[in-house]
Design a protein around this motif. Structure first.
Motif, PDB file in Angstrom:
ATOM      1  N   ILE A  62       0.938  -0.778   0.402  1.00 23.36           N
ATOM      2  CA  ILE A  62       0.264  -0.390  -0.177  1.00 23.36           C
ATOM      3  C   ILE A  62       0.653   0.760  -0.082  1.00 23.36           C
ATOM      4  O   ILE A  62       2.164   1.700   0.681  1.00 23.36           O
ATOM      5  CB  ILE A  62      -0.776  -0.186   0.963  1.00 23.36           C
ATOM      6  N   LEU A  63       0.956   2.062  -0.765  1.00 29.28           N
ATOM      7  CA  LEU A  63       1.733   3.480  -1.001  1.00 29.28           C
ATOM      8  C   LEU A  63       0.595   4.434  -0.497  1.00 29.28           C
ATOM      9  O   LEU A  63      -0.796   4.794  -0.953  1.00 29.28           O
ATOM     10  CB  LEU A  63       1.591   3.640  -2.638  1.00 29.28           C
ATOM     11  N   GLU A  64       0.548   5.110   0.445  1.00 30.30           N
ATOM     12  CA  GLU A  64      -0.045   6.010   0.623  1.00 30.30           C
ATOM     13  C   GLU A  64      -0.260   7.982   0.002  1.00 30.30           C
ATOM     14  O   GLU A  64       0.930   7.777   0.699  1.00 30.30           O
ATOM     15  CB  GLU A  64      -0.181   6.387   2.437  1.00 30.30           C
ATOM     16  N   LEU A  65      -0.488   8.143  -0.111  1.00 28.96           N
ATOM     17  CA  LEU A  65      -0.610   9.669  -1.039  1.00 28.96           C
ATOM     18  C   LEU A  65      -1.190  11.112  -0.247  1.00 28.96           C
ATOM     19  O   LEU A  65      -2.095  10.865   0.168  1.00 28.96           O
ATOM     20  CB  LEU A  65      -0.474   9.394  -2.417  1.00 28.96           C
ATOM     21  N   ASN A  66      -0.996  11.710  -0.827  1.00 29.76           N
ATOM     22  CA  ASN A  66      -0.868  13.178  -0.118  1.00 29.76           C
ATOM     23  C   ASN A  66      -2.166  13.568  -1.274  1.00 29.76           C
ATOM     24  O   ASN A  66      -1.553  13.996  -2.176  1.00 29.76           O
ATOM     25  CB  ASN A  66      -0.487  13.645   0.691  1.00 29.76           C
ATOM     26  N   ALA A  67      -3.199  13.500  -0.743  1.00 29.08           N
ATOM     27  CA  ALA A  67      -3.726  14.448  -2.108  1.00 29.08           C
ATOM     28  C   ALA A  67      -3.928  15.582  -2.560  1.00 29.08           C
ATOM     29  O   ALA A  67      -3.833  16.126  -3.827  1.00 29.08           O
ATOM     30  CB  ALA A  67      -5.888  14.357  -1.529  1.00 29.08           C
ATOM     31  N   ALA A  68      -2.032  16.448  -1.482  1.00 30.41           N
ATOM     32  CA  ALA A  68      -2.367  18.441  -2.021  1.00 30.41           C
ATOM     33  C   ALA A  68      -1.743  18.063  -2.871  1.00 30.41           C
ATOM     34  O   ALA A  68      -0.925  18.419  -3.546  1.00 30.41           O
ATOM     35  CB  ALA A  68      -1.933  18.925  -0.482  1.00 30.41           C
ATOM     36  N   ASP A  69      -0.809  16.635  -2.748  1.00 30.75           N
ATOM     37  CA  ASP A  69       0.269  16.431  -3.991  1.00 30.75           C
ATOM     38  C   ASP A  69      -0.435  15.731  -5.520  1.00 30.75           C
ATOM     39  O   ASP A  69       0.623  15.786  -6.434  1.00 30.75           O
ATOM     40  CB  ASP A  69       1.039  14.744  -3.575  1.00 30.75           C
ATOM     41  N   SER A 129       0.335  -2.688  -4.606  1.00 32.55           N
ATOM     42  CA  SER A 129      -1.462  -3.072  -5.338  1.00 32.55           C
ATOM     43  C   SER A 129      -2.968  -2.052  -5.017  1.00 32.55           C
ATOM     44  O   SER A 129      -3.260  -2.062  -5.298  1.00 32.55           O
ATOM     45  CB  SER A 129      -0.884  -4.491  -4.872  1.00 32.55           C
ATOM     46  N   VAL A 130      -1.778  -1.153  -3.970  1.00 35.30           N
ATOM     47  CA  VAL A 130      -3.023  -0.904  -2.952  1.00 35.30           C
ATOM     48  C   VAL A 130      -2.357   1.364  -2.851  1.00 35.30           C
ATOM     49  O   VAL A 130      -1.466   1.536  -2.908  1.00 35.30           O
ATOM     50  CB  VAL A 130      -3.706  -0.954  -2.475  1.00 35.30           C
ATOM     51  N   VAL A 131      -3.195   2.322  -3.804  1.00 37.00           N
ATOM     52  CA  VAL A 131      -2.465   3.753  -3.265  1.00 37.00           C
ATOM     53  C   VAL A 131      -3.558   3.774  -2.789  1.00 37.00           C
ATOM     54  O   VAL A 131      -5.473   3.651  -2.375  1.00 37.00           O
ATOM     55  CB  VAL A 131      -3.173   4.015  -4.389  1.00 37.00           C
ATOM     56  N   ARG A 132      -3.925   4.656  -1.204  1.00 39.86           N
ATOM     57  CA  ARG A 132      -4.839   5.308  -0.609  1.00 39.86           C
ATOM     58  C   ARG A 132      -3.955   6.684  -0.212  1.00 39.86           C
ATOM     59  O   ARG A 132      -3.524   6.979  -0.405  1.00 39.86           O
ATOM     60  CB  ARG A 132      -4.580   4.363   1.434  1.00 39.86           C
ATOM     61  N   VAL A 133      -5.856   7.528  -0.525  1.00 41.85           N
ATOM     62  CA  VAL A 133      -5.296   8.594  -0.903  1.00 41.85           C
ATOM     63  C   VAL A 133      -7.335   9.337  -0.138  1.00 41.85           C
ATOM     64  O   VAL A 133      -7.874   9.182  -0.243  1.00 41.85           O
ATOM     65  CB  VAL A 133      -5.804   9.344  -2.392  1.00 41.85           C
ATOM     66  N   GLY A 134      -6.004   9.748   1.220  1.00 42.27           N
ATOM     67  CA  GLY A 134      -6.876  10.628   1.831  1.00 42.27           C
ATOM     68  C   GLY A 134      -7.731   9.619   2.178  1.00 42.27           C
ATOM     69  O   GLY A 134      -9.538   9.686   2.571  1.00 42.27           O
ATOM     70  N   VAL A 164      -2.731   2.256 -13.409  1.00 44.45           N
ATOM     71  CA  VAL A 164      -3.700   2.764 -13.778  1.00 44.45           C
ATOM     72  C   VAL A 164      -4.648   2.373 -11.865  1.00 44.45           C
ATOM     73  O   VAL A 164      -4.250   0.542 -11.955  1.00 44.45           O
ATOM     74  CB  VAL A 164      -4.510   2.628 -15.233  1.00 44.45           C
ATOM     75  N   PHE A 165      -4.964   2.636 -11.569  1.00 44.55           N
ATOM     76  CA  PHE A 165      -5.367   2.393  -9.853  1.00 44.55           C
ATOM     77  C   PHE A 165      -7.495   2.659 -10.179  1.00 44.55           C
ATOM     78  O   PHE A 165      -7.635   3.868 -10.398  1.00 44.55           O
ATOM     79  CB  PHE A 165      -4.931   3.162  -8.781  1.00 44.55           C
TER      80      PHE A 165
END
Length: 100
Positions: free
Chosen positions: A7-14, A40-45, A97-98
């Motif tokens: 899981i990759l966590e991203l900041n929505a502001a980015d 496998s999974v990207v988490r945004v907010g 693509v996710f």
């Protein structure tokens, strides 16, 4: 043997946007050279997006816009990550693509 999801966590502001066609854009982030793996999974907010497909950046043609339209027609939100090898001149860069 169970496998753990990457899981990759991203900041929505980015996040920015990527224009695929005149009337089609998608949420986007450029991680070329930043992340050493394809998650496998990207988490945004707090929202999870799962891997759908990848396409070569140069020459993706109609494949990527068609897939984005298909996913949106199914009621899914779409996120595209660009990644690949820095210094490759773009030859090894891919759009990942996710969808949620």
């Amino acid at each position: 043997m169970p496998t753990e999801m990457a899981i990759l966590e991203l900041n929505a502001a980015d996040l920015g946007t990527l224009e695929l066609e005149n009337d089609l854009w998608v949420a986007y982030i450029d991680l070329v050279g930043e992340v050493p793996y394809v998650p496998s999974v990207v988490r945004v907010g707090g929202k999870d997006y799962t891997y759908v497909m990848s396409a070569i950046v140069f020459g993706h043609g109609a494949e990527l816009p068609a897939k984005v339209r298909e996913l949106r027609a199914a009621g899914k939100a779409v996120l595209v990550i660009q990644r690949g090898s820095s210094g490759s001149g773009g030859k090894n860069e891919r759009y990942i693509v996710f969808a949620s």
